[in-house]
Design a protein around this motif. Structure first.
Motif: not given
Length: 82
Positions: A46-48, A54-59, A67-69
């Motif tokens: 996403e642009r902020h 960068y977003f991640f859905s992790v498990s 997570l986001c970077l």
């Protein structure tokens, strides 16, 4: 974060592999607790403002996190999925 669903975002220390233009989170520590990523369920950007985030859905077998970077500050954040 915009469009948030889940717990509060907090700073995280993340070990990730950067491979052929992809970012792959491997493990992280948030709130003092370690988490080993067994699966990246989904990844998106996403642009902020000026930043590309960068977003991640992790498990793992029990828990799921986001997570986001932030590419501008190169800082990671984590939040539990509820």
């Amino acid at each position: 974060m915009p469009g948030d669903r889940g717990g509060e975002w907090e700073r995280a220390e993340v070990l990730a592999r950067f491979d052929k233009g992809r970012i792959i989170p491997l493990r992280f520590r948030a709130a003092g607790a370690p988490f080993v990523v067994e699966r990246v369920n989904y990844a998106w950007t996403e642009r902020h403002g000026k930043s590309l985030v960068y977003f991640f859905s992790v498990s793992d077998k029990r828990d799921s996190y986001r997570l986001c970077l932030d590419s501008e500050t190169m800082s990671w954040r984590a939040a539990p999925l509820q």
